[in-house]
Enzyme design. Structure first.
Site, PDB file in Angstrom:
ATOM      1  CB  SER A  15     -18.064  55.774  48.046  1.00 16.59           C
ATOM      2  OG  SER A  15     -18.905  55.620  46.907  1.00 16.59           O
ATOM      3  CD  GLU A  16     -17.633  50.883  42.852  1.00 15.26           C
ATOM      4  OE1 GLU A  16     -17.480  50.681  41.641  1.00 15.26           O
ATOM      5  OE2 GLU A  16     -18.168  50.072  43.625  1.00 15.26           O
ATOM      6  CG  ASN A  17     -17.982  57.800  44.063  1.00 19.33           C
ATOM      7  OD1 ASN A  17     -18.073  57.101  45.067  1.00 19.33           O
ATOM      8  ND2 ASN A  17     -18.528  58.997  43.990  1.00 19.33           N
TER       9      ASN A  17
END
Length: 225
Positions: free
Chosen positions: A60-62
């Site tokens: 997940s990019e976060n």
């Protein structure tokens, strides 16, 4: 493939797939051992349908690696969310880290696959998944990086808008996210590959004819051999 070929499973003829069924269909095709980013919206459901004994490492990019499915209501960790601010779980060995490290993974070409939603996909693989209107996604976010950083890009989306307009088009009219990067599309009506010759249909839902699918699609279609 011929017109009788369709999505497997027992379903009422010509009934479009649900969001969960679309996610499950895409999940079935992810190979063992791949590192996969799931975009916000419908793609996040894919994590719920990968068998636990198949090693697929979700990113997940976060800043999460080893993301698992959504938690049961009584097992929510309120500090653990994906890029869409949805509560998620960690699979054994999973971890979380700084946002900059996450984008270094994306931009460094370390992801085997990214799955995004989209407003439109063009027959040459262009993707538009953001808009400037207040009622749609407000900004492009990390999608630009994901489109060019991942080795493969799949799209999961409805085949048409609520107004019946095709999302598979000759040329995108929405602002582009990236050029010529989409390789496969999963809709509620079909699975399509993006090739140098345009959209090639590999599966259709039961009871849907190729002619009907074409009538709901702006761009020309071809059937896989």
């Amino acid at each position: 493939m011929n017109e009788a070929d369709a999505m497997p499973g027992t379903r009422p003829a010509s009934k479009p797939l649900t969001r969960g069924e679309m996610a499950a269909r895409a999940a079935r095709d992810i190979p063992e051992g791949w590192y996969v980013n799931l975009g916000i919206g419908m793609p996040t459901l894919i994590a719920n349908y990968v068998p636990f004994d198949r090693e697929v490492i979700f990113h997940s990019e976060n800043g999460i690696l080893g993301m698992g499915p959504q938690p049961e209501p009584d097992k929510i960790n309120r500090w653990l969310v994906n890029a869409g601010k949805q509560h998620v779980t960690l699979r054994p060995g999973g971890c979380y880290f700084h946002h900059a490290d996450s984008f270094a993974m994306i931009r460094g070409g370390h992801l085997d696959l990214c799955v995004l939603g989209a407003f439109q996909v063009a027959e040459n693989g262009d993707i538009a998944n953001w808009a400037t209107t207040s009622e749609s996604a407000p900004a492009v976010g990390g999608a630009m990086d994901l489109c060019v950083g991942a080795k493969n890009l799949w799209v999961v989306m409805e085949h048409t808008t609520k107004a019946g307009e095709s999302k598979l088009v000759r040329r995108c009219s929405y602002p582009l996210t990236a050029l010529g990067c989409v390789t496969r599309i999963y809709t509620n009506l079909a699975v399509l590959e993006v090739t140098p010759e345009g959209f090639v249909v590999t599966e259709m839902i039961p009871g849907l004819s190729f002619q009907e699918l074409q009538s709901r699609t702006d761009a020309p279609l071809k059937l896989a051999c």
